[in-house]
Design a protein around this motif. Structure first.
Motif, short mmCIF file in Angstrom:
data_model
loop_
_atom_site.label_atom_id
_atom_site.label_comp_id
_atom_site.label_asym_id
_atom_site.label_seq_id
_atom_site.Cartn_x
_atom_site.Cartn_y
_atom_site.Cartn_z
N VAL A 14 0.82 -1.21 0.00
CA VAL A 14 0.00 0.00 0.00
C VAL A 14 0.86 1.25 0.00
CG1 VAL A 14 -1.59 1.37 1.39
CG2 VAL A 14 -2.00 -1.06 1.07
N LEU A 15 1.93 1.24 0.81
CA LEU A 15 2.76 2.44 0.92
C LEU A 15 4.10 2.27 0.22
CD1 LEU A 15 2.01 3.35 4.62
CD2 LEU A 15 1.01 4.28 2.57
N GLY A 16 4.74 1.13 0.40
CA GLY A 16 6.06 0.94 -0.20
C GLY A 16 6.02 1.00 -1.70
N MET A 17 5.01 0.37 -2.30
CA MET A 17 4.89 0.40 -3.75
C MET A 17 4.66 1.83 -4.22
SD MET A 17 2.08 -1.41 -6.18
CE MET A 17 0.80 -0.36 -5.52
N ALA A 18 3.88 2.56 -3.45
CA ALA A 18 3.58 3.94 -3.84
C ALA A 18 4.86 4.76 -3.92
CB ALA A 18 2.62 4.56 -2.84
N LEU A 137 -7.10 -1.32 5.78
CA LEU A 137 -6.10 -2.21 5.21
C LEU A 137 -4.69 -1.67 5.45
CD1 LEU A 137 -7.88 -3.14 1.88
CD2 LEU A 137 -7.18 -4.77 3.64
N SER A 138 -4.54 -0.37 5.28
CA SER A 138 -3.24 0.26 5.47
C SER A 138 -2.76 0.08 6.91
CB SER A 138 -3.31 1.74 5.11
OG SER A 138 -2.06 2.37 5.32
N ARG A 139 -3.66 0.27 7.86
CA ARG A 139 -3.30 0.09 9.27
C ARG A 139 -2.92 -1.36 9.56
NH1 ARG A 139 -8.18 3.81 11.89
NH2 ARG A 139 -7.11 5.82 11.71
N ALA A 184 -6.30 -11.32 8.33
CA ALA A 184 -6.93 -10.03 8.57
C ALA A 184 -7.36 -9.37 7.26
CB ALA A 184 -5.98 -9.12 9.34
N VAL A 185 -6.49 -9.44 6.26
CA VAL A 185 -6.81 -8.88 4.95
C VAL A 185 -8.02 -9.61 4.35
CG1 VAL A 185 -6.00 -8.56 2.57
CG2 VAL A 185 -4.47 -8.06 4.49
N LYS A 186 -8.01 -10.93 4.43
CA LYS A 186 -9.10 -11.72 3.88
C LYS A 186 -10.43 -11.41 4.57
CE LYS A 186 -7.94 -16.13 3.23
NZ LYS A 186 -7.22 -17.42 3.48
N GLN A 187 -10.39 -11.19 5.88
CA GLN A 187 -11.61 -10.86 6.60
C GLN A 187 -12.19 -9.54 6.12
OE1 GLN A 187 -11.17 -10.54 10.86
NE2 GLN A 187 -13.35 -10.28 11.22
N LEU A 188 -11.34 -8.53 5.94
CA LEU A 188 -11.81 -7.24 5.45
C LEU A 188 -12.37 -7.36 4.04
CD1 LEU A 188 -9.00 -4.89 6.82
CD2 LEU A 188 -11.42 -4.88 7.48
N VAL A 189 -11.73 -8.17 3.21
CA VAL A 189 -12.22 -8.37 1.84
C VAL A 189 -13.58 -9.06 1.85
CG1 VAL A 189 -11.81 -9.67 -0.29
CG2 VAL A 189 -9.94 -8.39 0.78
N SER A 198 -11.24 -3.98 -2.35
CA SER A 198 -11.09 -5.41 -2.09
C SER A 198 -10.47 -6.12 -3.29
CB SER A 198 -12.46 -6.02 -1.77
OG SER A 198 -12.94 -5.56 -0.52
N ALA A 199 -10.90 -5.75 -4.48
CA ALA A 199 -10.33 -6.35 -5.69
C ALA A 199 -8.84 -6.03 -5.79
CB ALA A 199 -11.07 -5.86 -6.93
N PHE A 200 -8.48 -4.80 -5.46
CA PHE A 200 -7.07 -4.41 -5.43
C PHE A 200 -6.32 -5.20 -4.38
CE2 PHE A 200 -3.85 -1.92 -3.19
CZ PHE A 200 -2.94 -1.67 -4.21
N ALA A 201 -6.91 -5.35 -3.19
CA ALA A 201 -6.23 -6.01 -2.07
C ALA A 201 -5.93 -7.46 -2.38
CB ALA A 201 -7.08 -5.90 -0.81
N VAL A 202 -6.87 -8.18 -2.97
CA VAL A 202 -6.65 -9.60 -3.26
C VAL A 202 -5.49 -9.78 -4.22
CG1 VAL A 202 -7.66 -11.67 -4.27
CG2 VAL A 202 -9.05 -10.22 -2.80
#
Length: 387
Positions: A14-18, A137-139, A184-189, A198-202
């Motif tokens: 989320v941040l490093g790629m940016a 997601l960032s947190r 945790a990511v999957k739960q949010l998705v 969510s599509a981006f996160a997966v």
């Protein structure tokens, strides 16, 4: 440890790629306008001098694309107004070290506030469920990244002090932290199945290869609810080549030359549990992992376990020297084409070391088992030791 953990790189997506992508950004014509349909961001930042520039960029396929620039007034206010080609992710940035991602479409009206000296961790966003999800997601990723960095430091200290038992414990803790982050990511998705975030996160915060079943199920959902989203299309494109090597399928055939020049087929080892090990003599992490693989092989080779190593070498002499030096006494093959290896292409190998475990019928039952994880899995299959 850090080099073997591919997902560690994804933790900062989320941040490093940016930050990395910004270096390749090419400014484009601003899309700011006064259209009635469009997005609007109203922001207020503390600890920033009046006149400071704030930049808005759209996340493209491989980099951020500059879209607009605003100037802070004497109260730290700024605003952006424009139209979005489609619902997507955007970066609001003062500097590479101080930026956040938000989600915008042509109905977005965001209120963004934060501390200009630590914007990535000290900000709030209101007015968009997608942007609020992105902040969650960032947190999650930031917390996991911090935990893993501490474990990595402990691992390095244990390695420098030659404490292998401590290294094994820390490695297990690292994998456990990695698993908690993915959960945790999957739960949010799951809670937000209709969001472009969510599509981006997966596709970007999870490893679609290791999380194929989940990623594929979500891709099916996104195709119904977000069929035109770039993130749905990108995820589908990433998953399609992985279908032939997903868990449960029969592994694609490999038939390459052994050191003696004779071709050896992967299928010739049917009837045993087989570890396909992708490596190279020049790969430091591969060589570091080899003692663990040797240990597992010596322990289970008499119980129906075999290894089929595929080298990404190009220099035959260095390949053979590494086999001898590391004591790798199992089946080896290579076409000496490096990253252009035919087997590597078939199995979509993007980094090494990488491994695939097959059952006696040639079906894929596990991937990327390292260290104690490989030993434990084989013990459960061949030695009666429960996982």
């Amino acid at each position: 440890m850090k080099y073997n953990m591919k997902s560690f790189l994804l933790i900062g997506a989320v941040l490093g790629m940016a930050n990395a992508c910004n270096k390749a950004t090419t400014p484009t014509t601003s899309i700011t306008g006064s259209d009635s349909a469009g997005y609007q961001i109203n922001g207020q930042l503390t600890n920033a001098p009046a006149g400071s520039k704030v930049y808005l960029s759209e996340l493209g396929t491989t980099q951020f694309i500059a879209r607009d620039t605003a100037t802070l007034d004497d109260k730290g206010h700024f605003s952006f107004k424009g139209t979005a080609p489609e619902a997507g992710l955007y970066q609001v940035k003062l500097t590479d070290a101080n930026q956040v991602l938000v989600a915008l479409d042509n109905k977005s009206s965001l209120e963004l506030s934060g501390d200009a000296t630590s914007l990535g961790t000290n900000y709030t966003v209101k007015g968009s469920k997608d942007s609020e999800l992105l902040q969650q997601l960032s947190r999650t990723m930031q917390q996991s990244k911090g935990e893993m960095q501490k474990l990595e430091q402990r691992y390095t200290q244990a390695a420098s002090s030659n404490r292998p038992d401590s290294m094994k414990v820390i490695e297990k803790q690292f994998f456990a932290a990695q698993a908690r982050n993915a959960a945790a990511v999957k739960q949010l998705v799951r809670q937000n199945p209709n969001s472009v975030v969510s599509a981006f996160a997966v596709g970007n915060l999870l490893n679609p290869d290791e999380q194929f079943v989940f990623a594929d199920s979500m891709a099916t959902q996104f195709k119904k609810t977000l069929p035109d989203s770039r993130y749905t299309k990108e995820l589908t494109a990433r998953l399609d080549p992985l279908r032939s090597t997903a868990l449960g399928v029969v592994a694609p055939e490999i038939k390459l030359a052994a050191p003696d020049g004779k071709e050896v087929a992967l299928s010739s080892l049917r009837g045993k549990y087989v570890l396909i090990d992708f490596w190279a003599s020049w790969c430091g992490p591969c060589r570091q992992e080899n003692p663990n693989v040797v240990k597992a092989y010596n322990k289970f080779k008499g119980k129906g376990f075999e290894i089929y190593s595929v080298s990404f070498d190009q220099d035959r002499a260095k390949w053979l020297k590494a086999i001898e030096k590391d004591g790798l006494t199992w089946t080896h093959v290579s076409d000496l084409k490096g990253w252009e290896s035919a087997a590597g292409q078939t199995y979509s190998v993007k980094s090494i070391p990488q491994s695939v475990l097959l059952d006696p019928q040639g079906r894929i039952i596990a991937k990327n088992l390292r260290g104690e994880a490989l030993d434990d899995k084989l013990a459960s299959l061949l030695g009666g030791k429960p996982l």
